[in-house]
Design an enzyme around this catalytic site. Structure first.
Site, PDB file in Angstrom:
ATOM      1  N   ARG A  61       0.825  -1.205   0.000  1.00 23.43           N
ATOM      2  CA  ARG A  61       0.000   0.000   0.000  1.00 23.43           C
ATOM      3  C   ARG A  61       0.864   1.262   0.000  1.00 23.43           C
ATOM      4  O   ARG A  61       0.435   2.320  -0.446  1.00 23.43           O
ATOM      5  CB  ARG A  61      -0.958  -0.028   1.201  1.00 23.43           C
ATOM      6  CG  ARG A  61      -1.962   1.103   1.236  1.00 23.43           C
ATOM      7  CD  ARG A  61      -3.188   0.749   2.083  1.00 23.43           C
ATOM      8  NE  ARG A  61      -2.853   0.285   3.407  1.00 23.43           N
ATOM      9  CZ  ARG A  61      -2.605   1.087   4.453  1.00 23.43           C
ATOM     10  NH1 ARG A  61      -2.641   2.395   4.306  1.00 23.43           N
ATOM     11  NH2 ARG A  61      -2.330   0.572   5.633  1.00 23.43           N
ATOM     12  N   TYR A 114     -15.137  14.026 -18.231  1.00 22.42           N
ATOM     13  CA  TYR A 114     -15.528  12.625 -18.114  1.00 22.42           C
ATOM     14  C   TYR A 114     -16.628  12.508 -17.062  1.00 22.42           C
ATOM     15  O   TYR A 114     -16.578  13.147 -16.006  1.00 22.42           O
ATOM     16  CB  TYR A 114     -14.315  11.781 -17.737  1.00 22.42           C
ATOM     17  CG  TYR A 114     -14.639  10.376 -17.335  1.00 22.42           C
ATOM     18  CD1 TYR A 114     -15.268   9.501 -18.228  1.00 22.42           C
ATOM     19  CD2 TYR A 114     -14.334   9.902 -16.071  1.00 22.42           C
ATOM     20  CE1 TYR A 114     -15.589   8.214 -17.866  1.00 22.42           C
ATOM     21  CE2 TYR A 114     -14.640   8.606 -15.692  1.00 22.42           C
ATOM     22  CZ  TYR A 114     -15.272   7.765 -16.591  1.00 22.42           C
ATOM     23  OH  TYR A 114     -15.589   6.485 -16.227  1.00 22.42           O
ATOM     24  N   ASP A 186      -6.281  16.089 -16.886  1.00 24.73           N
ATOM     25  CA  ASP A 186      -6.485  14.705 -17.301  1.00 24.73           C
ATOM     26  C   ASP A 186      -5.955  14.577 -18.729  1.00 24.73           C
ATOM     27  O   ASP A 186      -6.513  15.144 -19.668  1.00 24.73           O
ATOM     28  CB  ASP A 186      -7.977  14.350 -17.242  1.00 24.73           C
ATOM     29  CG  ASP A 186      -8.228  12.865 -17.490  1.00 24.73           C
ATOM     30  OD1 ASP A 186      -7.461  12.248 -18.250  1.00 24.73           O
ATOM     31  OD2 ASP A 186      -9.209  12.334 -16.933  1.00 24.73           O
ATOM     32  N   LYS A 211      -6.621   2.902 -20.284  1.00 18.39           N
ATOM     33  CA  LYS A 211      -6.843   3.262 -21.682  1.00 18.39           C
ATOM     34  C   LYS A 211      -5.573   3.063 -22.514  1.00 18.39           C
ATOM     35  O   LYS A 211      -5.101   1.951 -22.657  1.00 18.39           O
ATOM     36  CB  LYS A 211      -7.359   4.692 -21.761  1.00 18.39           C
ATOM     37  CG  LYS A 211      -8.498   5.026 -20.787  1.00 18.39           C
ATOM     38  CD  LYS A 211      -9.726   4.164 -20.961  1.00 18.39           C
ATOM     39  CE  LYS A 211     -10.943   4.673 -20.206  1.00 18.39           C
ATOM     40  NZ  LYS A 211     -10.821   4.702 -18.747  1.00 18.39           N
TER      41      LYS A 211
END
Length: 397
Positions: A61, A114, A186, A211
């Site tokens: 983590r 988005y 982004d 993506k």
């Protein structure tokens, strides 16, 4: 094994197999470090590992060797000082927003974002009292007019989804920097091969690595890149507590996919522009949006900001509206009706009923999305086969 381990009983030895250390050679590809806990020789070394994103590995983590290789690779491509990988693109976006915002802060964000980002900002507004001002994203003065004493963040997308509007990053980010406001961009649609927002003054760049970076529709991942090491450390501390860490296998898949990013992006861009031109001439199509087309409102900006290619996503409007769009996306054969983008397969989508379903009709109109808008995320298939598929689907309208 040493003499100590040879003296152990089988039940103990099987828990402690030998760990091979590479010496005299190196793996050509980044290996998968699947183990999530790391041991230390003493307490001081263990305590030191808690200190930041560049310290010794302690617990996945906080950091992992395979994940760090991905973070360093993307930070290098974007020109950042460091990066934070997350379990999804929205994981990266939420980590950044939750780390940088608090109750009463003000955010300036583009209208055409988005859908997941739009929903997150709306949720922050409803539950935290974060106020959000929407701007078109093409006028620096509009951003300047929206500034308040409580403005903490400017949120932009290099190319908007699905309207393919290109943001004037240098101009808008310049306004934010003058006011001491952080900017988050982004960059998923363009990747660092087509645009590097940090070079234009951005403080944070986020990607849905699901993506184009991963590129094969087989991994879920996100990443945030930071221009400043101090900001990176600040967000990393919050990310550790939030727990949206990326797992090593997903990091490995993303790194493997990134090796062909240059080849894939060239094909995506070339085929998308070719299809956009053909669609513009079809009688069933009323409008086509791709920044590479001369008629696009941001064409000249795209040529300056994205000189190596204007992206692999296009959208178009059908004269028959919502029903025509639904018929079209159900009629394709080579392309697939599916969410996401950036993979080797060509995907079609009806945004009004899927990716932007959270938006009302008024919000859709403000974002430039019509009831008959179809988005095409162009893959790497042969462009002639792709056009034949779109053409036969159009013939069914």
């Amino acid at each position: 094994m040493n003499d100590f381990h040879h003296g152990l009983r089988p039940e103990s030895r099987i828990v402690h197999p030998p760990v091979e250390e590479v010496a005299g050679s190196r793996s050509l590809g980044v290996p998968i470090h699947q183990g999530h806990v790391f041991a230390f020789p003493d307490s001081d070394a263990l305590a030191e590992a808690f200190g930041g994103p560049d310290r010794a590995f302690l617990y996945n983590r906080l950091g992992n060797p395979t994940v760090r290789s991905l973070e360093r690779a993307v930070a290098d491509l974007e020109g950042g000082s460091g990066a934070l990988a997350a379990s999804s693109g929205m994981g990266a976006i939420n980590t950044v927003l939750l780390a940088l915002l608090r109750s009463g802060d003000h955010v300036i964000a583009q209208e055409s974002l988005y859908g997941g980002t739009f929903a997150t900002l709306a949720d922050l507004a409803a539950r935290w009292g974060v106020t959000v001002t929407r701007v078109r994203g093409d006028e620096p003065e509009e951003v300047r007019a929206a500034l308040r004493p409580t403005t903490r963040l400017l949120y932009l997308e290099t190319v908007s989804n699905p309207t393919t509007r290109v943001t004037d990053l240098p101009a808008l980010i310049g306004v934010a920097r003058e006011a001491g406001v952080l900017s988050v961009v982004d960059n998923t649609f363009t990747t660092p091969l087509l645009c590097r927002p940090i070079e234009h003054g951005a403080d944070v760049v986020v990607h849905s690595a699901t993506k184009y970076l991963g590129g094969h529709s087989d991994v879920l991942a996100g990443i945030a890149v930071f221009a400043d090491a101090g900001l990176h450390h600040r967000v990393w501390e919050h990310g550790v507590e939030l727990g949206a860490a990326l797992d090593p296998f997903a990091a490995w898949l993303t790194l493997r996919g990134m090796q062909t990013l240059g080849l894939r992006m060239r094909r995506h861009c070339e085929s998308a522009l070719d299809l956009a031109g053909r669609l513009a001439a079809h009688p069933a199509v009323t409008a086509v949006r791709h920044p590479g087309l001369p008629g696009h409102p941001d064409h000249e900006l795209a040529r300056r900001l994205l000189p190596d290619g204007q992206g692999g996503v296009l959208s178009f409007d059908l004269a028959g509206g919502r029903e025509a769009a639904r018929t079209f996306v159900g009629a394709v054969r080579l392309a697939s009706l599916a969410p996401s983008l950036g993979g080797v397969h060509t995907l079609v989508l009806h945004p009004a009923s899927t990716s932007h379903r959270q938006l009302s009709d008024e919000e859709l109109a403000a974002a430039g999305i019509g009831p008959g808008t179809v988005r095409v995320a162009v893959g790497i298939e042969h462009p002639e086969d792709l056009w034949a598929d779109l053409d036969q689907a159009l013939a069914k309208l």
